[in-house]
Design a protein around this motif. Structure first.
Motif, PDB file in Angstrom:
ATOM      1  N   LEU A 184       0.763  20.602 -15.242  1.00  0.00           N
ATOM      2  CA  LEU A 184       1.316  21.024 -13.956  1.00  0.00           C
ATOM      3  C   LEU A 184       0.589  22.256 -13.421  1.00  0.00           C
ATOM      4  O   LEU A 184       0.239  22.317 -12.237  1.00  0.00           O
ATOM      5  CB  LEU A 184       2.814  21.320 -14.108  1.00  0.00           C
ATOM      6  CG  LEU A 184       3.508  21.931 -12.891  1.00  0.00           C
ATOM      7  CD1 LEU A 184       3.432  20.998 -11.692  1.00  0.00           C
ATOM      8  CD2 LEU A 184       4.958  22.278 -13.212  1.00  0.00           C
ATOM      9  N   LEU A 185       0.351  23.233 -14.287  1.00  0.00           N
ATOM     10  CA  LEU A 185      -0.354  24.449 -13.858  1.00  0.00           C
ATOM     11  C   LEU A 185      -1.780  24.130 -13.427  1.00  0.00           C
ATOM     12  O   LEU A 185      -2.281  24.683 -12.441  1.00  0.00           O
ATOM     13  CB  LEU A 185      -0.350  25.465 -15.000  1.00  0.00           C
ATOM     14  CG  LEU A 185      -0.837  26.874 -14.648  1.00  0.00           C
ATOM     15  CD1 LEU A 185       0.067  27.507 -13.604  1.00  0.00           C
ATOM     16  CD2 LEU A 185      -0.880  27.746 -15.903  1.00  0.00           C
ATOM     17  N   CYS A 211      11.327  18.592 -16.817  1.00  0.00           N
ATOM     18  CA  CYS A 211      10.749  19.448 -15.773  1.00  0.00           C
ATOM     19  C   CYS A 211      11.372  20.844 -15.740  1.00  0.00           C
ATOM     20  O   CYS A 211      10.664  21.836 -15.585  1.00  0.00           O
ATOM     21  CB  CYS A 211      10.919  18.750 -14.422  1.00  0.00           C
ATOM     22  SG  CYS A 211      10.396  19.729 -13.016  1.00  0.00           S
ATOM     23  N   LEU A 221       7.053  28.622 -16.577  1.00  0.00           N
ATOM     24  CA  LEU A 221       5.998  28.973 -15.614  1.00  0.00           C
ATOM     25  C   LEU A 221       6.530  29.762 -14.424  1.00  0.00           C
ATOM     26  O   LEU A 221       5.882  29.783 -13.373  1.00  0.00           O
ATOM     27  CB  LEU A 221       5.322  27.691 -15.102  1.00  0.00           C
ATOM     28  CG  LEU A 221       4.573  26.845 -16.120  1.00  0.00           C
ATOM     29  CD1 LEU A 221       4.102  25.549 -15.484  1.00  0.00           C
ATOM     30  CD2 LEU A 221       3.388  27.611 -16.706  1.00  0.00           C
ATOM     31  N   ASP A 272       2.818  17.646 -19.265  1.00  0.00           N
ATOM     32  CA  ASP A 272       3.378  18.890 -19.783  1.00  0.00           C
ATOM     33  C   ASP A 272       3.151  19.997 -18.765  1.00  0.00           C
ATOM     34  O   ASP A 272       2.594  19.783 -17.687  1.00  0.00           O
ATOM     35  CB  ASP A 272       2.758  19.239 -21.140  1.00  0.00           C
ATOM     36  CG  ASP A 272       1.233  19.182 -21.108  1.00  0.00           C
ATOM     37  OD1 ASP A 272       0.669  19.126 -19.979  1.00  0.00           O
ATOM     38  OD2 ASP A 272       0.593  19.205 -22.172  1.00  0.00           O
ATOM     39  N   ARG A 273       3.587  21.205 -19.123  1.00  0.00           N
ATOM     40  CA  ARG A 273       3.496  22.340 -18.205  1.00  0.00           C
ATOM     41  C   ARG A 273       2.046  22.757 -17.963  1.00  0.00           C
ATOM     42  O   ARG A 273       1.692  23.241 -16.893  1.00  0.00           O
ATOM     43  CB  ARG A 273       4.309  23.526 -18.727  1.00  0.00           C
ATOM     44  CG  ARG A 273       3.922  23.997 -20.108  1.00  0.00           C
ATOM     45  CD  ARG A 273       4.854  25.085 -20.599  1.00  0.00           C
ATOM     46  NE  ARG A 273       4.548  25.495 -21.960  1.00  0.00           N
ATOM     47  CZ  ARG A 273       3.664  26.415 -22.280  1.00  0.00           C
ATOM     48  NH1 ARG A 273       2.975  27.028 -21.338  1.00  0.00           N
ATOM     49  NH2 ARG A 273       3.451  26.743 -23.556  1.00  0.00           N
ATOM     50  N   LYS A 274       1.157  22.554 -18.946  1.00  0.00           N
ATOM     51  CA  LYS A 274      -0.259  22.882 -18.751  1.00  0.00           C
ATOM     52  C   LYS A 274      -0.879  21.973 -17.694  1.00  0.00           C
ATOM     53  O   LYS A 274      -1.673  22.412 -16.865  1.00  0.00           O
ATOM     54  CB  LYS A 274      -1.011  22.750 -20.069  1.00  0.00           C
ATOM     55  CG  LYS A 274      -0.624  23.800 -21.105  1.00  0.00           C
ATOM     56  CD  LYS A 274      -1.447  23.641 -22.367  1.00  0.00           C
ATOM     57  CE  LYS A 274      -1.064  24.705 -23.407  1.00  0.00           C
ATOM     58  NZ  LYS A 274      -1.852  24.542 -24.660  1.00  0.00           N
ATOM     59  N   LYS A 321      12.667  22.729 -17.977  1.00  0.00           N
ATOM     60  CA  LYS A 321      12.197  23.603 -19.057  1.00  0.00           C
ATOM     61  C   LYS A 321      10.794  24.128 -18.762  1.00  0.00           C
ATOM     62  O   LYS A 321      10.492  25.316 -18.968  1.00  0.00           O
ATOM     63  CB  LYS A 321      12.214  22.828 -20.370  1.00  0.00           C
ATOM     64  CG  LYS A 321      11.859  23.659 -21.584  1.00  0.00           C
ATOM     65  CD  LYS A 321      11.942  22.827 -22.848  1.00  0.00           C
ATOM     66  CE  LYS A 321      11.559  23.666 -24.075  1.00  0.00           C
ATOM     67  NZ  LYS A 321      11.615  22.833 -25.313  1.00  0.00           N
ATOM     68  N   ALA A 322       9.918  23.254 -18.237  1.00  0.00           N
ATOM     69  CA  ALA A 322       8.541  23.661 -17.927  1.00  0.00           C
ATOM     70  C   ALA A 322       8.501  24.651 -16.771  1.00  0.00           C
ATOM     71  O   ALA A 322       7.741  25.632 -16.805  1.00  0.00           O
ATOM     72  CB  ALA A 322       7.707  22.427 -17.610  1.00  0.00           C
ATOM     73  N   LEU A 323       9.318  24.431 -15.747  1.00  0.00           N
ATOM     74  CA  LEU A 323       9.343  25.352 -14.610  1.00  0.00           C
ATOM     75  C   LEU A 323       9.889  26.725 -14.999  1.00  0.00           C
ATOM     76  O   LEU A 323       9.473  27.754 -14.447  1.00  0.00           O
ATOM     77  CB  LEU A 323      10.182  24.751 -13.479  1.00  0.00           C
ATOM     78  CG  LEU A 323       9.600  23.516 -12.792  1.00  0.00           C
ATOM     79  CD1 LEU A 323      10.598  22.941 -11.800  1.00  0.00           C
ATOM     80  CD2 LEU A 323       8.286  23.829 -12.087  1.00  0.00           C
ATOM     81  N   LEU A 341       7.102  15.010 -13.951  1.00  0.00           N
ATOM     82  CA  LEU A 341       6.980  15.776 -15.194  1.00  0.00           C
ATOM     83  C   LEU A 341       8.216  15.579 -16.073  1.00  0.00           C
ATOM     84  O   LEU A 341       9.336  15.877 -15.650  1.00  0.00           O
ATOM     85  CB  LEU A 341       6.799  17.264 -14.871  1.00  0.00           C
ATOM     86  CG  LEU A 341       6.634  18.204 -16.055  1.00  0.00           C
ATOM     87  CD1 LEU A 341       5.403  17.859 -16.854  1.00  0.00           C
ATOM     88  CD2 LEU A 341       6.570  19.651 -15.579  1.00  0.00           C
TER      89      LEU A 341
END
Length: 284
Positions: free
Chosen positions: A147-148, A174, A181, A143-145, A176-178, A171
């Motif tokens: 990735l961060l 991807c 963030l 998930d995006r967490k 949507k997560a980018l 991811l």
């Protein structure tokens, strides 16, 4: 009966017996030659155009074609990657993979090759303990967490950024997560191949820069200049701040050649410890 007629009759019989009849033999030879020609025509091998054509089904069952085998493997890897990017991360058996890729008609040899060699040794496929297969991404992020967190670790350890294509491969969902963030990351294009690299946007490292310095910085074009040219330009301007920066050239130490001369060991001469005694003896 007239004897002259009898003599002519006898002479006619003799002439008839002396002359051979060839007409019947010619007819038989012609018959045999016609039969031979007809048999030769029948014995001719069929031409290649009249042979059975190779259809698509027969081609798929051929196990000796390496191009076909690697085509099956490429289709499997592409499908496993796409299902991982869509969020399907549960492992599959070989039969389930072939069913989802519509390749159940492959031969037994190709299945054995896929199960024992191709999928096991493929860098993008991972084998579970149950003998199932799953896509092996460059980074294990869900998930995006995640990735961060990964970008922060790279920033703290000084590893730099991560290629955008590796993030897109690893991811799920991807884009949507980018998008969420976008304030936490920075994109920089690599000048060599124009590939985008994602960095963590550390806001604690931001410093206020004077506008005049920004104008001077933007007015100097250094894209086509390497470090040596920049250093020469700064030296001409009287600035020598770059001489202690950058990678230092390590000069290899020259090894001394070993002395090829053999050391001569001095052997003790005879009666060397009695030199003084002998001298006094000679004087006497």
């Amino acid at each position: 009966m007239d004897p002259a007629l009898l003599r002519e009759r006898e002479l006619f019989k003799k002439r008839a017996l002396a002359t051979p009849t060839v007409e019947k033999k010619k007819n038989t030879d012609n018959n045999f030659s016609q039969k031979d020609e007809s048999s030769k025509k029948k014995a001719k091998p069929p031409s290649s155009s009249s042979g059975p054509k190779l259809d698509v089904v027969n081609y798929k069952t051929m196990t000796g074609s390496s191009q076909y085998k690697f085509g099956v493997l490429a289709k499997i890897v592409k499908h496993m990657k796409s299902r991982h990017q869509e969020g399907d991360d549960h492992p599959l058996t070989l039969e389930e993979i072939l069913d989802e890729t519509n390749q159940l008609d492959v031969g037994s040899k190709v299945k054995q090759w896929l199960f024992s060699e191709a999928l096991v040794n493929n860098p993008k496929i991972e084998v579970t303990n149950e003998g199932k297969f799953i896509f092996k991404a460059s980074y294990k992020i869900k998930d995006r967490k995640g990735l961060l967190r990964l970008l922060k670790q790279h920033d703290l350890k000084g590893l730099g950024g991560i290629l955008l294509e590796d993030i897109q491969e690893s991811l799920p969902h991807c884009e949507k997560a980018l998008k969420i963030l976008q304030n936490e990351i920075i994109y920089i294009s690599r000048p060599v191949d124009k590939k985008k690299i994602v960095f963590y946007n550390d806001k604690t490292a931001t410093l206020p820069v004077d506008e005049e310095f920004q104008k001077l910085w933007r007015s100097v074009a250094v894209e086509s200049m390497d470090d040596q040219k920049i250093e020469e330009y700064l030296e001409k301007q009287g600035i020598r701040s770059m001489q202690d920066h950058g990678p230092k050239k390590v000069v290899p130490h020259k090894r001394k050649k070993p002395n090829q001369r053999k050391k001569q060991l001095k052997r003790p001469r005879d009666n060397e410890h009695l030199a003084d005694v002998l001298e006094t003896y000679d004087d006497k």
